[in-house]
Scaffold this motif. Structure first.
Motif, short mmCIF file in Angstrom:
data_model
loop_
_atom_site.label_atom_id
_atom_site.label_comp_id
_atom_site.label_asym_id
_atom_site.label_seq_id
_atom_site.Cartn_x
_atom_site.Cartn_y
_atom_site.Cartn_z
N MET A 1 27.03 -43.00 52.67
CA MET A 1 25.32 -42.80 53.21
C MET A 1 24.54 -43.09 52.14
N THR A 2 23.57 -43.63 52.17
CA THR A 2 22.65 -43.88 51.11
C THR A 2 21.83 -42.63 50.93
N THR A 3 21.09 -42.57 49.97
CA THR A 3 20.09 -41.10 49.40
C THR A 3 19.25 -41.10 50.28
N GLY A 4 18.45 -42.22 50.82
CA GLY A 4 17.51 -42.19 51.67
C GLY A 4 17.70 -41.94 53.17
N LEU A 5 18.88 -42.33 53.51
CA LEU A 5 19.19 -41.89 54.90
C LEU A 5 19.63 -40.31 54.89
N LEU A 6 20.11 -39.82 53.83
CA LEU A 6 20.46 -38.42 53.89
C LEU A 6 19.13 -37.74 53.65
N ILE A 7 18.23 -38.07 53.00
CA ILE A 7 16.87 -37.41 53.25
C ILE A 7 16.24 -37.20 54.37
N VAL A 8 16.40 -38.48 55.18
CA VAL A 8 16.00 -38.36 56.81
C VAL A 8 16.62 -37.40 57.47
N VAL A 9 17.72 -37.44 57.62
CA VAL A 9 18.68 -36.24 58.26
C VAL A 9 18.41 -35.20 58.00
N LEU A 10 18.03 -34.96 56.62
CA LEU A 10 17.85 -33.53 56.09
C LEU A 10 16.57 -32.74 56.44
N VAL A 11 15.46 -33.68 56.53
CA VAL A 11 14.20 -33.40 56.99
C VAL A 11 14.27 -33.27 58.51
N ALA A 12 14.74 -34.06 59.33
CA ALA A 12 15.14 -33.83 60.72
C ALA A 12 15.61 -32.61 60.99
N ILE A 13 16.72 -32.17 60.22
CA ILE A 13 17.58 -30.77 60.76
C ILE A 13 16.67 -29.75 60.21
N PHE A 14 15.83 -29.90 58.99
CA PHE A 14 14.74 -28.78 58.70
C PHE A 14 13.91 -28.43 59.68
N ILE A 15 13.09 -29.66 60.20
CA ILE A 15 11.93 -29.63 61.31
C ILE A 15 12.88 -28.85 62.48
N GLY A 16 14.06 -29.30 62.90
CA GLY A 16 14.51 -28.63 64.11
C GLY A 16 14.85 -27.24 64.08
N ALA A 17 15.21 -26.95 62.77
CA ALA A 17 15.66 -25.42 62.51
C ALA A 17 14.44 -24.54 62.70
N ILE A 18 13.15 -25.18 62.22
CA ILE A 18 11.87 -24.52 62.35
C ILE A 18 11.59 -24.22 63.89
N ALA A 19 11.73 -25.43 64.75
CA ALA A 19 11.45 -25.42 66.19
C ALA A 19 12.52 -24.41 66.90
N GLN A 20 13.64 -24.35 66.56
CA GLN A 20 14.69 -23.54 66.89
C GLN A 20 14.33 -22.14 66.97
N ARG A 21 13.80 -21.87 65.62
CA ARG A 21 13.40 -20.31 65.33
C ARG A 21 12.05 -19.71 66.01
N ILE A 22 11.16 -20.57 66.05
CA ILE A 22 10.01 -20.28 66.86
C ILE A 22 10.30 -20.16 68.21
N ALA A 23 10.73 -21.44 68.94
CA ALA A 23 10.56 -21.30 70.49
C ALA A 23 11.84 -20.97 71.07
N GLY A 24 12.92 -20.76 70.21
CA GLY A 24 14.33 -20.43 70.99
C GLY A 24 15.33 -21.39 71.36
N LEU A 25 14.71 -22.73 71.22
CA LEU A 25 15.35 -23.86 71.48
C LEU A 25 14.54 -25.25 71.12
#
Length: 250
Positions: A1-25
């Motif tokens: 996996m390229t570094t750029g692709l990994l960064i996109v995956v990490l950003v998506a996971i970070f934002i998803g975790a924020i949403a999960q904590r705020i709204a429960g899902l």
């Protein structure tokens, strides 16, 4: 996996975790379509299950006093019954149809959730819980998305947000464990080929997202967080659906 692709995956996971904590899902709805595009249908859904398991387990320790364990049982047992056969089926589905299924499931689930928010229908009894739990187990196994059916039930049952958000965390942990066990038992090669340091970064993004969500929670209302999740997830689901259709045509 390229570094750029990994960064996109990490950003998506970070934002998803924020949403999960705020709204429960919202974690799976937000990241599932994007990870399917980035990692492929099978690897993307499996990655959603792994990250969802970790994020919900961590959040559960923060909200355990608000968990309704009786409601959890009524949802979780049917969900397990739906997860096992759906997980087996998902392992043997070809990649392109899986991308179409993921995109379509998320789009339908989002639409149903939006419609349910505007309805005045109220449901009672245990039968709706069983149906919601079973459907959640099936859609989580196939598309990595288990929240919309229980969310629709919560809206129609007038389930208080605080208890709902807390109870979903052990529920998501349960269906993720069942789904991962079934899929990896049948095909261990489905796991995305990340290096140990990349998995460590993914874990840090989940922890950081949960921490950021806790800090932001005081400034963002639940309905605002859910609205943002819906908008982003609609775009992601449409993209996943289009990619699957394109691959099928090719």
């Amino acid at each position: 996996m390229t570094t750029g692709l990994l960064i996109v995956v990490l950003v998506a996971i970070f934002i998803g975790a924020i949403a999960q904590r705020i709204a429960g899902l919202g974690f799976a709805l937000l990241i599932s379509p994007f990870l399917v595009i980035l990692l492929g249908s099978h690897g993307g859904v499996l990655m959603v299950n792994v990250c969802g398991l970790v994020s919900s387990a961590l959040i559960m320790t923060r909200v355990r006093k608000d968990i309704d364990w009786d409601m959890y049982r009524w949802l979780a047992i049917p969900a397990v019954c739906g997860s096992i056969p759906a997980s087996v089926a998902a392992v043997f589905l070809p990649s392109a149809p899986m991308a179409v299924v993921v995109g379509a499931v998320v789009l339908v689930a989002l639409t149903v959730s939006l419609v349910m928010q505007r309805t005045s229908v109220t449901v009672t009894g245990n039968a709706p819980k069983v149906v919601a739990g079973f459907l959640s187990g099936v859609t989580n196994a196939v598309a990595g998305v288990g929240g919309p059916s229980v969310s629709a039930y919560a809206l129609m049952a007038r389930w208080p947000q605080r208890s709902f958000a807390a109870t979903l965390q052990p529920f998501f942990v349960t269906i993720a464990v069942v789904t991962l066990t079934a899929k990896l038992s049948l095909d261990p090669g489905q796991m995305p080929p990340f290096q140990p340091w990349a998995w460590a970064l993914i874990a840090l993004m989940i922890i950081g997202g949960i921490y950021a969500g806790e800090k932001l929670q005081r400034f963002i209302r639940d309905e605002q967080a859910r609205a943002a999740v819906v908008v982003i997830a609609f775009f992601g689901a449409a993209a996943a659906l289009a990619k699957g259709i394109f691959d099928l045509a090719a």
